[in-house]
Scaffold this motif. Structure first.
Motif, PDB file in Angstrom:
ATOM      1  N   THR A  86       0.730  -1.060   0.084  1.00  0.00           N
ATOM      2  CA  THR A  86      -0.169   0.081  -0.048  1.00  0.00           C
ATOM      3  C   THR A  86       0.921   1.153   0.042  1.00  0.00           C
ATOM      4  O   THR A  86       2.182   1.226   0.258  1.00  0.00           O
ATOM      5  CB  THR A  86      -1.024  -0.041   1.252  1.00  0.00           C
ATOM      6  OG1 THR A  86      -0.130  -0.023   2.451  1.00  0.00           O
ATOM      7  CG2 THR A  86      -1.749  -1.149   1.214  1.00  0.00           C
ATOM      8  N   CYS A  87       0.196   2.318  -0.262  1.00  0.00           N
ATOM      9  CA  CYS A  87       1.109   3.484  -0.276  1.00  0.00           C
ATOM     10  C   CYS A  87      -0.030   4.917  -0.370  1.00  0.00           C
ATOM     11  O   CYS A  87      -1.299   4.533  -0.145  1.00  0.00           O
ATOM     12  CB  CYS A  87       1.542   3.785  -1.680  1.00  0.00           C
ATOM     13  SG  CYS A  87       0.517   3.929  -3.163  1.00  0.00           S
ATOM     14  N   GLY A  88       0.658   5.815   0.070  1.00  0.00           N
ATOM     15  CA  GLY A  88      -0.148   7.140  -0.156  1.00  0.00           C
ATOM     16  C   GLY A  88       0.199   7.736  -1.368  1.00  0.00           C
ATOM     17  O   GLY A  88       1.109   7.426  -2.033  1.00  0.00           O
ATOM     18  N   SER A 152       8.904   7.227   7.559  1.00  0.00           N
ATOM     19  CA  SER A 152       7.712   7.703   8.402  1.00  0.00           C
ATOM     20  C   SER A 152       6.599   7.668   7.544  1.00  0.00           C
ATOM     21  O   SER A 152       6.483   7.987   6.329  1.00  0.00           O
ATOM     22  CB  SER A 152       7.618   9.204   8.880  1.00  0.00           C
ATOM     23  OG  SER A 152       9.069   9.388   9.553  1.00  0.00           O
ATOM     24  N   LEU A 153       5.330   7.465   8.384  1.00  0.00           N
ATOM     25  CA  LEU A 153       3.902   7.418   7.793  1.00  0.00           C
ATOM     26  C   LEU A 153       3.548   8.755   7.247  1.00  0.00           C
ATOM     27  O   LEU A 153       2.967   9.091   6.330  1.00  0.00           O
ATOM     28  CB  LEU A 153       2.854   6.711   8.655  1.00  0.00           C
ATOM     29  CG  LEU A 153       1.675   6.562   7.837  1.00  0.00           C
ATOM     30  CD1 LEU A 153       1.704   5.399   6.721  1.00  0.00           C
ATOM     31  CD2 LEU A 153       0.753   6.010   8.941  1.00  0.00           C
ATOM     32  N   LYS A 171       3.637   7.472  -2.238  1.00  0.00           N
ATOM     33  CA  LYS A 171       4.743   7.284  -1.031  1.00  0.00           C
ATOM     34  C   LYS A 171       4.479   6.150  -0.219  1.00  0.00           C
ATOM     35  O   LYS A 171       3.453   6.018   0.255  1.00  0.00           O
ATOM     36  CB  LYS A 171       4.235   8.725  -0.213  1.00  0.00           C
ATOM     37  CG  LYS A 171       4.948   8.959   1.198  1.00  0.00           C
ATOM     38  CD  LYS A 171       4.495  10.206   1.773  1.00  0.00           C
ATOM     39  CE  LYS A 171       5.213  10.437   3.109  1.00  0.00           C
ATOM     40  NZ  LYS A 171       4.636   9.375   4.073  1.00  0.00           N
ATOM     41  N   ASP A 172       5.422   5.620  -0.068  1.00  0.00           N
ATOM     42  CA  ASP A 172       5.628   4.204   0.849  1.00  0.00           C
ATOM     43  C   ASP A 172       6.832   4.308   1.842  1.00  0.00           C
ATOM     44  O   ASP A 172       7.351   5.486   1.875  1.00  0.00           O
ATOM     45  CB  ASP A 172       5.463   3.398  -0.073  1.00  0.00           C
ATOM     46  CG  ASP A 172       6.867   2.603  -0.683  1.00  0.00           C
ATOM     47  OD1 ASP A 172       7.699   3.411  -0.492  1.00  0.00           O
ATOM     48  OD2 ASP A 172       7.110   1.533  -1.191  1.00  0.00           O
ATOM     49  N   MET A 173       6.975   3.157   2.432  1.00  0.00           N
ATOM     50  CA  MET A 173       7.863   2.993   3.310  1.00  0.00           C
ATOM     51  C   MET A 173       8.870   1.593   3.131  1.00  0.00           C
ATOM     52  O   MET A 173       9.836   1.700   3.942  1.00  0.00           O
ATOM     53  CB  MET A 173       7.622   2.785   4.912  1.00  0.00           C
ATOM     54  CG  MET A 173       6.586   3.829   5.267  1.00  0.00           C
ATOM     55  SD  MET A 173       5.923   3.900   7.039  1.00  0.00           S
ATOM     56  CE  MET A 173       7.355   3.328   8.102  1.00  0.00           C
ATOM     57  N   THR A 196      -3.932   3.897  -0.272  1.00  0.00           N
ATOM     58  CA  THR A 196      -4.641   3.513   1.143  1.00  0.00           C
ATOM     59  C   THR A 196      -5.014   5.041   1.652  1.00  0.00           C
ATOM     60  O   THR A 196      -6.171   5.323   2.362  1.00  0.00           O
ATOM     61  CB  THR A 196      -3.983   2.878   2.364  1.00  0.00           C
ATOM     62  OG1 THR A 196      -2.911   3.357   2.446  1.00  0.00           O
ATOM     63  CG2 THR A 196      -3.995   1.401   2.088  1.00  0.00           C
ATOM     64  N   ASP A 197      -4.381   6.140   1.364  1.00  0.00           N
ATOM     65  CA  ASP A 197      -4.693   7.287   1.807  1.00  0.00           C
ATOM     66  C   ASP A 197      -3.961   8.433   0.719  1.00  0.00           C
ATOM     67  O   ASP A 197      -3.004   8.340  -0.037  1.00  0.00           O
ATOM     68  CB  ASP A 197      -3.902   7.667   3.066  1.00  0.00           C
ATOM     69  CG  ASP A 197      -2.383   7.198   3.068  1.00  0.00           C
ATOM     70  OD1 ASP A 197      -2.221   6.091   3.240  1.00  0.00           O
ATOM     71  OD2 ASP A 197      -1.752   8.098   2.713  1.00  0.00           O
ATOM     72  N   THR A 205      -3.194  10.743   8.389  1.00  0.00           N
ATOM     73  CA  THR A 205      -2.703   9.785   7.692  1.00  0.00           C
ATOM     74  C   THR A 205      -3.081   8.329   8.113  1.00  0.00           C
ATOM     75  O   THR A 205      -3.653   7.389   7.635  1.00  0.00           O
ATOM     76  CB  THR A 205      -1.123   9.888   7.208  1.00  0.00           C
ATOM     77  OG1 THR A 205      -1.158  11.151   6.671  1.00  0.00           O
ATOM     78  CG2 THR A 205      -0.835   8.649   6.337  1.00  0.00           C
ATOM     79  N   PHE A 209      -5.188   5.521   6.476  1.00  0.00           N
ATOM     80  CA  PHE A 209      -4.664   4.364   6.239  1.00  0.00           C
ATOM     81  C   PHE A 209      -5.415   3.008   6.684  1.00  0.00           C
ATOM     82  O   PHE A 209      -5.852   2.137   6.049  1.00  0.00           O
ATOM     83  CB  PHE A 209      -3.224   4.344   6.728  1.00  0.00           C
ATOM     84  CG  PHE A 209      -2.361   3.152   6.547  1.00  0.00           C
ATOM     85  CD1 PHE A 209      -1.897   2.494   5.323  1.00  0.00           C
ATOM     86  CD2 PHE A 209      -2.432   2.314   7.956  1.00  0.00           C
ATOM     87  CE1 PHE A 209      -1.417   1.320   5.576  1.00  0.00           C
ATOM     88  CE2 PHE A 209      -1.595   1.175   7.862  1.00  0.00           C
ATOM     89  CZ  PHE A 209      -1.216   0.657   6.552  1.00  0.00           C
TER      90      PHE A 209
HETATM   91  N1  ADE Z   1       1.718   3.424   3.159  1.00  0.00           N
HETATM   92  C1  ADE Z   1       0.256   3.530   2.951  1.00  0.00           C
HETATM   93  N2  ADE Z   1       0.260   4.786   3.052  1.00  0.00           N
HETATM   94  C2  ADE Z   1       1.329   5.548   3.392  1.00  0.00           C
HETATM   95  C3  ADE Z   1       1.999   6.920   3.535  1.00  0.00           C
HETATM   96  N3  ADE Z   1       1.142   7.946   3.548  1.00  0.00           N
HETATM   97  N4  ADE Z   1       3.213   6.949   3.737  1.00  0.00           N
HETATM   98  C4  ADE Z   1       4.023   5.944   3.798  1.00  0.00           C
HETATM   99  N5  ADE Z   1       3.725   4.860   3.720  1.00  0.00           N
HETATM  100  C5  ADE Z   1       2.340   4.477   3.483  1.00  0.00           C
END
Ligand code: ADE
Length: 234
Positions: A86-88, A152-153, A171-173, A196-197, A205, A209
């Motif tokens: 998942t990611c932003g 960071s989230l 944007k992910d981690m 997700t967001d 966030t 998420f």
């Molecule tokens: N994974 C899902 N949403 C995220 C976000 N906004 N930033 C980093 N990792 C994420």
């Protein structure tokens, strides 16, 4: 063909693991916490490597992603690594919740290393993706975007500056950390990321998420099934 998914969270992989009836290989990477699942699909080998857990929670972030990716490649020798998760993303770029993207590059957005261009280039990463990524995205009708990764989230203004400067969309981690290991070991990498967001929605966030995680992961499973069909039909 040997395909290896590297996935951070169990929730991100579970619908997919269930879909293919994947077998868990116990203690595959012991004493490391990474988890291994395997299946044969259309005569090809499919693996899923999860980062595993610490403190009763899935390990997210770059360090765990590096451990999982390195372990996976050294043990399984995949032809292709797929970092799925998942990611932003950004409403301003037309993104929607549970929209699935294919990555067209990956870099870090929270590394600020002063010095000459070479240090800056190295710390940001900018890792190449599998050269079939664009054709796959076109065939499946998916948008492409640049993955940017941080620890960071949330997102600080200096992170957003770097993301904007480099055209980041997802944007992910973990993405760039997985890409880093693949670049060292010369293994092609494909990114499949579900939103997700929306980083510019104004909503907190983690709340966004959490609310959208299951929906985004179901969408991810549907697209990953198409990805597997595409890759194993060749
Ligand atoms: N994974 C899902 N949403 C995220 C976000 N906004 N930033 C980093 N990792 C994420």
């Amino acid at each position: 063909m040997k395909i290896c998914y590297v996935v951070a969270m169990e929730a991100e992989a579970q619908p997919f693991i269930a879909r293919y009836g994947m077998r868990k290989v116990e203690n595959a990477f012991a004493p490391l916490p990474c988890q291994l699942y395997e299946a044969e699909v259309n005569g090809h080998t499919l693996h899923v490597v999860l980062n595993g857990q610490q403190h009763q929670r899935d390990l997210v972030g770059c360090e765990a992603a590096v451990v999982a990716t390195l372990s996976a490649i050294q043990r399984l020798h995949p032809d292709l690594v797929i970092n799925s998760g998942t990611c932003g993303a950004f409403r301003a770029h037309g993104a929607d919740i549970a929209q699935v993207y294919i990555g067209n590059g990956a870099m870090f957005h929270d590394r600020r290393v002063p010095g000459d261009d070479a240090w800056g280039t190295q710390s940001l990463g900018n890792y190449a993706v599998w050269d079939g990524s664009a054709a796959l995205a076109q065939t499946l009708g998916l948008k492409m975007g640049k993955v940017t990764t941080g620890s960071s989230l949330d997102m600080q203004p200096c992170d957003l500056d770097l993301i904007r400067q480099h055209g980041g969309e997802l944007k992910d981690m973990e993405g760039a950390a997985v890409g880093f290991v693949c670049s060292l070991l010369n293994v092609p990498i494909l990114y499949v990321k579900s939103v997700t967001d929306l980083c510019d929605s104004g909503t907190e966030t983690y709340e966004e998420f959490s609310r959208n995680l299951n929906h985004a992961c179901e969408a991810l499973k549907v697209v990953n099934e198409q990805v597997i069909d595409y890759l194993t039909a060749k």
